[in-house]
Write a protein that holds these residues in place. Structure first.
Motif, PDB file in Angstrom:
ATOM      1  N   THR A  14       0.832  -1.200   0.000  1.00 24.27           N
ATOM      2  CA  THR A  14       0.000   0.000   0.000  1.00 24.27           C
ATOM      3  C   THR A  14       0.861   1.241   0.000  1.00 24.27           C
ATOM      4  O   THR A  14       1.774   1.376   0.795  1.00 24.27           O
ATOM      5  N   VAL A  15       0.554   2.175  -0.888  1.00 22.39           N
ATOM      6  CA  VAL A  15       1.303   3.413  -0.991  1.00 22.39           C
ATOM      7  C   VAL A  15       0.330   4.576  -0.874  1.00 22.39           C
ATOM      8  O   VAL A  15      -0.701   4.595  -1.529  1.00 22.39           O
ATOM      9  N   ILE A  16       0.640   5.531  -0.027  1.00 20.49           N
ATOM     10  CA  ILE A  16      -0.160   6.728   0.083  1.00 20.49           C
ATOM     11  C   ILE A  16       0.567   7.838  -0.644  1.00 20.49           C
ATOM     12  O   ILE A  16       1.711   8.163  -0.320  1.00 20.49           O
ATOM     13  N   ALA A  17      -0.071   8.416  -1.635  1.00 20.25           N
ATOM     14  CA  ALA A  17       0.575   9.449  -2.442  1.00 20.25           C
ATOM     15  C   ALA A  17      -0.159  10.766  -2.305  1.00 20.25           C
ATOM     16  O   ALA A  17      -1.282  10.818  -1.813  1.00 20.25           O
ATOM     17  N   GLY A  18       0.484  11.834  -2.775  1.00 24.45           N
ATOM     18  CA  GLY A  18      -0.142  13.148  -2.730  1.00 24.45           C
ATOM     19  C   GLY A  18      -1.033  13.359  -3.928  1.00 24.45           C
ATOM     20  O   GLY A  18      -1.417  12.426  -4.615  1.00 24.45           O
ATOM     21  N   SER A  19      -1.374  14.600  -4.207  1.00 24.99           N
ATOM     22  CA  SER A  19      -2.250  14.907  -5.322  1.00 24.99           C
ATOM     23  C   SER A  19      -1.553  14.586  -6.633  1.00 24.99           C
ATOM     24  O   SER A  19      -0.333  14.576  -6.723  1.00 24.99           O
ATOM     25  N   ARG A 186       3.752  -4.315  -4.877  1.00 30.14           N
ATOM     26  CA  ARG A 186       2.710  -4.089  -5.875  1.00 30.14           C
ATOM     27  C   ARG A 186       3.332  -3.873  -7.253  1.00 30.14           C
ATOM     28  O   ARG A 186       2.830  -4.381  -8.251  1.00 30.14           O
ATOM     29  N   ALA A 187       4.428  -3.136  -7.320  1.00 27.76           N
ATOM     30  CA  ALA A 187       5.083  -2.891  -8.609  1.00 27.76           C
ATOM     31  C   ALA A 187       5.643  -4.190  -9.185  1.00 27.76           C
ATOM     32  O   ALA A 187       5.591  -4.419 -10.403  1.00 27.76           O
ATOM     33  N   ILE A 188       6.190  -5.048  -8.329  1.00 25.80           N
ATOM     34  CA  ILE A 188       6.734  -6.326  -8.792  1.00 25.80           C
ATOM     35  C   ILE A 188       5.624  -7.203  -9.359  1.00 25.80           C
ATOM     36  O   ILE A 188       5.784  -7.856 -10.402  1.00 25.80           O
ATOM     37  N   LEU A 205       2.085   3.904  -8.786  1.00 26.60           N
ATOM     38  CA  LEU A 205       1.913   3.957  -7.335  1.00 26.60           C
ATOM     39  C   LEU A 205       1.506   5.342  -6.851  1.00 26.60           C
ATOM     40  O   LEU A 205       0.914   5.478  -5.779  1.00 26.60           O
ATOM     41  N   LYS A 206       1.800   6.368  -7.645  1.00 32.19           N
ATOM     42  CA  LYS A 206       1.385   7.727  -7.286  1.00 32.19           C
ATOM     43  C   LYS A 206      -0.090   7.975  -7.580  1.00 32.19           C
ATOM     44  O   LYS A 206      -0.664   8.957  -7.126  1.00 32.19           O
ATOM     45  N   ASN A 207      -0.684   7.085  -8.364  1.00 38.08           N
ATOM     46  CA  ASN A 207      -2.053   7.297  -8.835  1.00 38.08           C
ATOM     47  C   ASN A 207      -3.070   6.359  -8.199  1.00 38.08           C
ATOM     48  O   ASN A 207      -4.195   6.234  -8.689  1.00 38.08           O
TER      49      ASN A 207
END
Length: 309
Positions: A14-19, A186-188, A205-207
């Motif tokens: 899980t990745v939390i990204a900005g706008s 997740r990327a793998i 992952l940013k989206n």
């Protein structure tokens, strides 16, 4: 043991990204600001979101991957799809903001999905099933074919698929690789090891998981275990080729060239057994092909859904 392992694996990814910033913003709607809506079915409250205008076209209902919530949809892809039609995303039972307990079978998840479509008073819809979601829409095409006008199946396989049968082993190998390389799990799982794949995996992952309202929790251990059982069981059952042969709706099948969860040959099998199917395989891509090639995918989906049959 399998439940704990799979939960830890998905939580680790899980990745939390900005706008999100777009070089050329063309979308009127911002998925990250789309609030939850709710519908009650048999005493259980289910969460869903709508984005885009329905107009005169059928709504496009999206069915998510293993342990995925509404927050795990790639924002670029969702907004691209919703530019020309209403898109509906939802959480099945026991995941995200939905109540209830997750079924441990594809047929159980399909039944809930059918009830949701009925509860929203949608006479006929187009559907996009991704990974586990692709199994679910296959089941709906058997159970309630009148609900579906056209179907897109991405990164999935027919009943009896060898790839889906060994998902715990695939995730175990990816966890080991993530630990050795420091690359996101997740990327793998979703992207290739090429330089292009790594770069686009980082952008993906940013989206995801960047929802600004009604952000959702990751899948629980109970839900992860139930969904894992559903996938492994689907992959271990006898084939559904006869049922696939009775599908009359147009079906677009999409996969990446190097999908390690639902290998491309399984998409070919779907293509060979569904009478009115077309197949599109994307280069240098894995299980997240629809997100990596989001502009191409959106274009192909729009052409497919808008084409007169």
């Amino acid at each position: 043991m399998i439940k704990r392992f799979l939960l830890a694996a998905m939580l680790a990814s899980t990745v939390i990204a900005g706008s999100v910033a777009f070089a050329n913003p063309v979308f009127a709607a911002d998925y990250s600001k789309t609030p939850n809506k709710y519908v009650e079915i048999g005493g259980t409250r289910y969460a869903y979101r709508t984005i885009g205008e329905r107009g005169g076209k059928p709504s496009l209902v999206l069915f998510q991957h293993f342990t995925g919530t509404m927050d795990d949809w790639d924002q670029r892809t969702i907004e691209g799809l919703s530019k020309d039609r209403e898109v509906i995303v939802f959480d099945n039972a026991g995941i995200g903001a939905s109540g209830g307990k997750s079924p441990d079978s594809v047929s159980g998840m399909a039944k809930i999905s059918e009830q949701l479509i009925d509860a929203l008073k949608l006479q006929q819809v187009d559907v996009l099933g991704y990974s586990l979601g692709g199994c679910i829409v296959q089941q709906i095409l058997v159970d309630r074919p009148e609900l579906i006008r056209k179907t897109i199946i991405v990164g999935s396989g027919p009943q009896g698929s060898p790839g889906l049968r060994v998902i715990p082993d695939v995730i175990a190998a990816a966890v080991k690789k993530s630990g050795e390389t420091g690359r996101s799990l997740r990327a793998i799982l979703f992207y290739t090891d090429t330089e292009r794949g790594k770069a686009e995996g980082a952008e993906y992952l940013k989206n995801i998981n960047n929802h600004l309202v009604d952000a959702e929790p990751p899948a629980s251990e109970e839900t992860t275990g139930a969904q894992a059982k559903a996938l492994v069981t689907w992959g271990s059952m006898p084939d559904n080729y006869a049922a696939l042969g009775r599908i009359t709706q147009p079906v677009l099948i999409v996969n990446g060239s190097n999908d390690i969860i639902a290998p491309p040959p399984e998409s070919v099998v779907l293509f060979q057994h569904i009478p009115n199917a077309q197949l599109s395989l994307y280069p240098d891509s894995g299980h997240g092909s629809l997100f990596q090639h989001h502009a191409l995918f959106v274009s192909q989906v729009n052409t497919f859904l808008d084409r007169a049959e």
